[in-house]
Design a protein around this motif. Sequence first.
Motif, PDB file in Angstrom:
ATOM      1  N   ILE A  51     -28.523   8.312  83.298  1.00 26.81           N
ATOM      2  CA  ILE A  51     -26.535   8.607  83.365  1.00 26.81           C
ATOM      3  C   ILE A  51     -26.389   7.764  81.891  1.00 26.81           C
ATOM      4  O   ILE A  51     -25.511   7.915  81.338  1.00 26.81           O
ATOM      5  CB  ILE A  51     -26.163   7.900  84.875  1.00 26.81           C
ATOM      6  N   ALA A  52     -26.576   6.564  81.826  1.00 22.82           N
ATOM      7  CA  ALA A  52     -26.083   5.333  81.448  1.00 22.82           C
ATOM      8  C   ALA A  52     -26.464   5.912  79.486  1.00 22.82           C
ATOM      9  O   ALA A  52     -25.664   6.173  78.383  1.00 22.82           O
ATOM     10  CB  ALA A  52     -27.086   4.017  81.058  1.00 22.82           C
ATOM     11  N   HIS A  53     -27.587   6.426  79.155  1.00 24.25           N
ATOM     12  CA  HIS A  53     -28.395   7.154  78.533  1.00 24.25           C
ATOM     13  C   HIS A  53     -27.415   8.370  77.947  1.00 24.25           C
ATOM     14  O   HIS A  53     -26.619   8.376  76.714  1.00 24.25           O
ATOM     15  CB  HIS A  53     -30.107   7.670  78.858  1.00 24.25           C
ATOM     16  N   GLY A  86     -27.896  18.551  83.493  1.00 29.26           N
ATOM     17  CA  GLY A  86     -29.247  17.720  84.033  1.00 29.26           C
ATOM     18  C   GLY A  86     -27.729  16.824  85.148  1.00 29.26           C
ATOM     19  O   GLY A  86     -28.470  16.187  85.782  1.00 29.26           O
ATOM     20  N   ASN A  87     -27.006  16.331  84.914  1.00 35.57           N
ATOM     21  CA  ASN A  87     -26.451  15.599  85.853  1.00 35.57           C
ATOM     22  C   ASN A  87     -26.006  15.618  86.765  1.00 35.57           C
ATOM     23  O   ASN A  87     -26.715  15.538  88.434  1.00 35.57           O
ATOM     24  CB  ASN A  87     -25.289  14.308  85.158  1.00 35.57           C
ATOM     25  N   GLU A  88     -25.663  17.201  86.975  1.00 35.01           N
ATOM     26  CA  GLU A  88     -26.682  18.526  88.246  1.00 35.01           C
ATOM     27  C   GLU A  88     -26.709  17.802  88.891  1.00 35.01           C
ATOM     28  O   GLU A  88     -27.404  18.139  90.081  1.00 35.01           O
ATOM     29  CB  GLU A  88     -25.467  19.952  87.731  1.00 35.01           C
ATOM     30  N   GLY A 157     -24.914   0.058  87.504  1.00 30.90           N
ATOM     31  CA  GLY A 157     -25.472   0.372  88.234  1.00 30.90           C
ATOM     32  C   GLY A 157     -24.667   1.267  87.998  1.00 30.90           C
ATOM     33  O   GLY A 157     -24.342   1.742  88.745  1.00 30.90           O
ATOM     34  N   CYS A 158     -25.261   2.396  87.266  1.00 31.17           N
ATOM     35  CA  CYS A 158     -24.775   3.793  87.080  1.00 31.17           C
ATOM     36  C   CYS A 158     -25.294   4.313  87.567  1.00 31.17           C
ATOM     37  O   CYS A 158     -24.400   5.364  86.914  1.00 31.17           O
ATOM     38  CB  CYS A 158     -24.376   4.051  85.480  1.00 31.17           C
ATOM     39  N   GLY A 159     -26.163   4.523  88.104  1.00 33.76           N
ATOM     40  CA  GLY A 159     -26.853   5.782  88.359  1.00 33.76           C
ATOM     41  C   GLY A 159     -26.773   6.160  89.755  1.00 33.76           C
ATOM     42  O   GLY A 159     -27.497   6.802  90.542  1.00 33.76           O
ATOM     43  N   SER A 160     -25.671   4.645  90.888  1.00 28.72           N
ATOM     44  CA  SER A 160     -25.558   5.418  91.939  1.00 28.72           C
ATOM     45  C   SER A 160     -25.017   7.217  91.862  1.00 28.72           C
ATOM     46  O   SER A 160     -24.355   8.075  91.678  1.00 28.72           O
ATOM     47  CB  SER A 160     -24.408   4.249  92.691  1.00 28.72           C
ATOM     48  N   VAL A 161     -25.128   7.908  93.878  1.00 28.75           N
ATOM     49  CA  VAL A 161     -25.144   8.923  93.990  1.00 28.75           C
ATOM     50  C   VAL A 161     -23.575   9.116  93.822  1.00 28.75           C
ATOM     51  O   VAL A 161     -23.135  10.546  93.866  1.00 28.75           O
ATOM     52  CB  VAL A 161     -25.444   9.348  95.475  1.00 28.75           C
ATOM     53  N   VAL A 168     -19.630  14.366  87.653  1.00 31.50           N
ATOM     54  CA  VAL A 168     -20.579  15.616  87.943  1.00 31.50           C
ATOM     55  C   VAL A 168     -19.023  16.497  88.198  1.00 31.50           C
ATOM     56  O   VAL A 168     -18.559  17.791  87.362  1.00 31.50           O
ATOM     57  CB  VAL A 168     -21.160  15.832  89.055  1.00 31.50           C
ATOM     58  N   GLU A 169     -17.802  16.100  88.668  1.00 35.27           N
ATOM     59  CA  GLU A 169     -17.121  16.506  89.168  1.00 35.27           C
ATOM     60  C   GLU A 169     -15.955  16.163  88.188  1.00 35.27           C
ATOM     61  O   GLU A 169     -15.817  17.814  87.407  1.00 35.27           O
ATOM     62  CB  GLU A 169     -16.344  16.365  90.094  1.00 35.27           C
TER      63      GLU A 169
END
Length: 183
Positions: A51-53, A86-88, A157-161, A168-169
């Motif tokens: 996500i950060a990338h 990819g995020n989805e 902490g950008c990668g939480s569900v 994605v939304e």
Amino acid sequence: MTTYEIPRPTSGDVVDVILDDHRLFETLLRELRSSASDREAARAALSEVLIAHGEAEEEKVYQQLRRKHAIGEEEAEHGEEEHAEGNEALLQLLECTGTDTQKFDDAVENLATLLNHHIGEEEQTILNPAREEVSEEVRAKLGADWLARRNELLEQGCGSVEQVRVIVERAHQEGVLPADEEE
């Protein structure tokens, strides 16, 4: 629980530091496939760095490369679409309740397929032109800017569900991903 250390360099040629993250993605995908590894930690680390990338790339790199005429609008938009896909797939992986199920293994392979395709294409159609068309000085500035934003997102902490769901939304709302089909 084991945690994976995500490198946080602060300077470097944008092409080289992006390639370093690509190799990290490949390592974490291998860890996710291995029943002997800490899959939960690998999943959390991959989510954070992916996500950060991607977010930092869209904010700090793609726009600048377009302005420098190293890439066209089409390459940048295609890269953003592949990030969204990819995020989805990452969200599907994060929503798996266990790491020892067929659903988890299938989600890993789906993400790996999308991510490996994106990495290969980005390295050929975005990073090669950046290397060839953009000066070392500009690549160093882009690298520092991209890393600063990437590291800021990692610190948040950008990668939480929950955060991946929001990203994605947003991609669905902006039309980057097709609208969800009615059930």
